[in-house]
Design an enzyme around this catalytic site. Structure first.
Site, short mmCIF file in Angstrom:
data_model
loop_
_atom_site.label_atom_id
_atom_site.label_comp_id
_atom_site.label_asym_id
_atom_site.label_seq_id
_atom_site.Cartn_x
_atom_site.Cartn_y
_atom_site.Cartn_z
N ASN A 155 74.80 50.03 10.08
CA ASN A 155 74.32 51.37 10.44
C ASN A 155 74.17 52.30 9.25
OD1 ASN A 155 76.58 50.59 12.85
ND2 ASN A 155 74.44 50.78 13.41
N VAL B 277 73.19 57.44 6.80
CA VAL B 277 73.97 56.97 7.94
C VAL B 277 73.13 57.16 9.20
CG1 VAL B 277 76.03 57.44 9.33
CG2 VAL B 277 76.15 57.54 6.84
N CYS B 278 73.19 56.20 10.09
CA CYS B 278 72.48 56.29 11.36
C CYS B 278 72.84 57.61 12.03
CB CYS B 278 72.88 55.11 12.25
SG CYS B 278 72.02 55.09 13.81
N LEU B 279 71.85 58.47 12.19
CA LEU B 279 72.11 59.81 12.73
C LEU B 279 72.64 59.78 14.16
CD1 LEU B 279 69.07 61.80 11.32
CD2 LEU B 279 71.43 61.84 10.55
#
Length: 185
Positions: A76, A84-86
Site C-alpha cells: 500500500n 501512502v494509499c490515501l
C-alpha cells in the site's frame, strides 16, 4: 472551537514535543519530515523512515498527505513516490484525530496489516499473496538496505559504523558516491 491554523500549529507542536524527530521545511507548518521507526515485533522492526507530511489548507477537516522518503517494500506504499494509499487514512480520518494518531496508530497499522487487494505496489502485493515467507524476507532486505538511520540523515555510514571505509587509504575502487550512497528518486 479554535481556527484550523491554530489547530495545525497545536498539532505540529504536540508532535514536536513527543518522541518524534520533526524537521520543518521552509520554517512552515504545512510541510515537514518526521522520523518514523518500524513497529516492534514486526518485519519492519529496526527500520527507520523519513516521512514527508503535507497538511492541506483544510486540515484538520481534510487528512494530511503522507509519503515515505526512503524506500519501503509494502503493498500500500508506492515504491517510487513513497505515497501512502490515501484510502488507509481517508476512510477513518476525522477532525478528532491529530498528527500523533498518524504516527502512533495509522502508520503502525499500515505496516502491521497490509492490504494486498488494493495495491499501490503490485510487486509487493503479488509476492505477499503468493509467498508470504519470501515477502517477509524482501521487506527485511529493504529495511537493511534503505531504512537505516544513515539513510534519512546527511550522515555517511562511515561516521556511524566506525569501521569499513575509514582505513581505505590506498585508492581502492570505492568512490565518494559509494560511501554516501545514492539518492532515492
Amino acid at each position: 472551537m479554535s481556527s484550523p491554523s491554530k489547530r495545525r500549529e497545536m498539532d505540529v507542536m504536540k508532535l514536536m514535543m513527543s518522541d518524534y524527530n520533526v524537521e520543518t521545511i521552509n520554517d512552515g507548518l504545512n510541510e515537514f519530515n518526521v522520523e518514523f521507526h518500524g513497529p516492534k515485533e514486526s518485519i519492519y522492526e529496526g527500520g527507520v523512515w523519513k516521512i514527508r507530511v503535507e497538511l492541506p489548507d483544510a486540515y484538520p477537516y481534510k487528512s494530511p498527505s503522507i509519503a515515505f522518503m526512503n524506500k519501503i517494500f509494502h503493498p500500500n506504499v508506492d515504491e517510487l513516490s513513497g505515497s501512502v494509499c490515501l484510502d488507509v487514512i481517508n476512510q477513518s480520518w476525522s477532525p478528532m484525530f491529530d498528527l500523533l494518531n498518524v504516527f502512533e496508530v495509522f502508520l503502525p497499522q499500515l505496516l502491521l496489516y497490509p492490504n494486498p487487494s488494493d495495491p499501490l505496489n503490485g510487486d509487493a502485493a503479488s509476492l505477499m499473496m503468493k509467498d508470504r515467507k519470501l515477502y517477509d524476507q524482501k521487506v527485511k532486505e529493504y529495511c537493511e538496505k534503505y531504512a537505516k538511520k544513515e539513510h534519512i540523515t546527511n550522515t555517511t555510514p562511515e561516521e556511524d559504523s566506525g569501521d569499513e571505509n575509514i582505513s581505505d587509504d590506498e585508492g581502492s575502487d570505492s568512490s565518494d558516491d559509494d560511501i554516501a550512497g545514492h539518492a532515492d528518486p
